[in-house]
Design a protein around this motif. Structure first.
Motif, PDB file in Angstrom:
ATOM      1  N   ALA A  47       0.981  -1.350   0.063  1.00 31.18           N
ATOM      2  CA  ALA A  47       0.108  -0.031   0.048  1.00 31.18           C
ATOM      3  C   ALA A  47       0.959   1.198   0.303  1.00 31.18           C
ATOM      4  N   LYS A  48       2.061   1.046   0.864  1.00 37.37           N
ATOM      5  CA  LYS A  48       2.984   2.416   0.716  1.00 37.37           C
ATOM      6  C   LYS A  48       3.391   2.570  -0.656  1.00 37.37           C
ATOM      7  N   THR A  49       3.893   1.718  -1.386  1.00 35.54           N
ATOM      8  CA  THR A  49       4.437   1.740  -2.635  1.00 35.54           C
ATOM      9  C   THR A  49       3.418   2.314  -3.632  1.00 35.54           C
ATOM     10  N   ARG A  50       2.345   1.880  -3.514  1.00 33.87           N
ATOM     11  CA  ARG A  50       1.287   2.327  -4.479  1.00 33.87           C
ATOM     12  C   ARG A  50       0.640   3.840  -3.951  1.00 33.87           C
ATOM     13  N   LEU A  51       0.687   4.090  -2.930  1.00 34.25           N
ATOM     14  CA  LEU A  51       0.214   5.540  -2.410  1.00 34.25           C
ATOM     15  C   LEU A  51       1.333   6.549  -2.888  1.00 34.25           C
ATOM     16  N   GLN A  52       2.777   6.138  -2.615  1.00 35.41           N
ATOM     17  CA  GLN A  52       3.748   6.901  -3.017  1.00 35.41           C
ATOM     18  C   GLN A  52       3.912   7.010  -4.435  1.00 35.41           C
ATOM     19  N   ASN A  53       3.479   6.020  -5.571  1.00 39.93           N
ATOM     20  CA  ASN A  53       3.593   6.296  -6.767  1.00 39.93           C
ATOM     21  C   ASN A  53       2.597   7.045  -7.587  1.00 39.93           C
ATOM     22  N   GLN A  54       1.290   7.122  -6.913  1.00 40.00           N
ATOM     23  CA  GLN A  54       0.218   7.711  -7.578  1.00 40.00           C
ATOM     24  C   GLN A  54       0.093   9.249  -7.576  1.00 40.00           C
TER      25      GLN A  54
END
Length: 329
Positions: A47-54
């Motif tokens: 979830a952290k990776t996807r939140l940071q990338n959007q």
């Protein structure tokens, strides 16, 4: 994820025999704690990776819980563990390098067994953080592609206007081996080490903050000058030190994640380096973007240190080594 679960051993003894005798147990404990930790908290890291990338204009998730719910709906329960195999494979050598390096530098920076000064503790942590990126950078490079693949796939379905057709290293349901072969074929070994500078900027400060902070917090709870700290003191000290260090370096973690992501949406920025990434994030998303996923990192790190303390407290490494035949001196 670059898990940092080296809790009890950040202030090991400086006697060379002591160092040699306990190092194998430390490495086993670090590896076991890392494996258990990855399994328990990997969905939060995803979830952290996807939140940071959007980025602005392509926001698919509003929060950690929203990300996990949508991931389960679109990819199933095991979709939350995309990229976990890479971490499970490489977390043990990563921990082994970091633990051994920290012990090595502390031993050589000590003077006749005396307590290390704060500056020397920070230097030892700096050395350990620098050494671990040998494994951390390619591990995170592969993990991020696998974790973010689900976000790109969801954008194609729900927000088709935000995803550019094609993209580098893009395959349907890619595996770590497919990504590795593609990167090596197109860019050589340098492809696996994309974002090395940002990884150093994250992991070195993390270790500089974590190791001295844990050692000093843990010393506050010791019973007597030489006695060990109670288990709960080490547990709390590890959680505080780990979470503090993780949140402190979160802005660099955002930069590293953006630089290492190869496939992007049509409306998402691309970056040529750390400076370019900082400039574009500030211009297009504002300073608050550097805190994306910060609470996820804190939620990942705190359980990791708790799990590590349980492993160390139970003496898993020592228990395993007890079955090996003892050498005669």
């Amino acid at each position: 994820m670059g898990y940092n679960v080296e809790v009890k051993f950040s202030h090991c003894g400086t006697n060379k025999g002591h160092l040699t005798h306990f190092l194998p147990a430390k490495l086993i404990n670090g590896g076991v704690a890392g494996l258990i930790g990855v399994t328990c908290v990997f969905p939060i890291d995803l979830a952290k990776t996807r939140l940071q990338n959007q980025q602005n204009g392509s926001r698919l998730y509003t929060s950690m819980s929203d990300c996990l719910i949508k991931t389960i709906r679109s990819e199933g329960y095991f979709g939350m563990y995309r990229g976990a195999a890479v971490n499970l494979t490489l977390v043990t050598p990563e921990k082994a390098i970091k633990l051994a390096a920290n012990d090595f530098f502390r031993f050589h920076l000590s003077k006749d067994g005396q307590k290390l000064t704060l500056l020397r503790e920070m230097l030892a942590g700096c050395g350990a953080g620098t050494c671990q990126v040998i494994v951390t950078t390619p591990m995170e490079m592969l993990k991020i592609q696998l974790q973010d693949a689900g976000r790109i796939a969801a954008q194609r379905k729900l927000m088709p206007q935000t995803v550019a057709p094609g993209g580098p290293v893009e395959v349907k349901s890619p595996t770590a081996m497919q990504l590795t072969r593609e990167l090596l074929r197109e860019k050589g070994i340098a492809g696996l080490y994309k974002g090395l500078g940002a990884t150093l900027l994250r992991d070195v400060p993390f270790s500089i903050i974590y190791f001295p902070l844990f050692a000093n917090l843990n010393n506050l709870g010791k019973k007597g000058a030489e006695g060990p700290a109670p288990f709960y003191v080490s547990f709390i000290s590890g959680c505080i030190a780990g979470s503090t260090a993780a949140v402190a370096v979160n802005p660099v973690d955002v930069i590293k994640t953006r630089l290492q992501s190869l496939t992007r949406g049509n409306q998402e920025d691309t970056y040529s380096g750390v400076t370019d990434c900082i400039r574009k994030i500030l211009r297009n998303e504002g300073p608050s973007a550097f805190l994306k996923g910060a609470y996820c990192r804190a939620l990942v790190i705190a359980p990791l240190f708790g799990i590590a303390q349980v492993v160390y407290f139970l003496g898993v490494g020592e228990f395993i080594l007890s079955f090996l035949p003892k050498r005669n001196n």
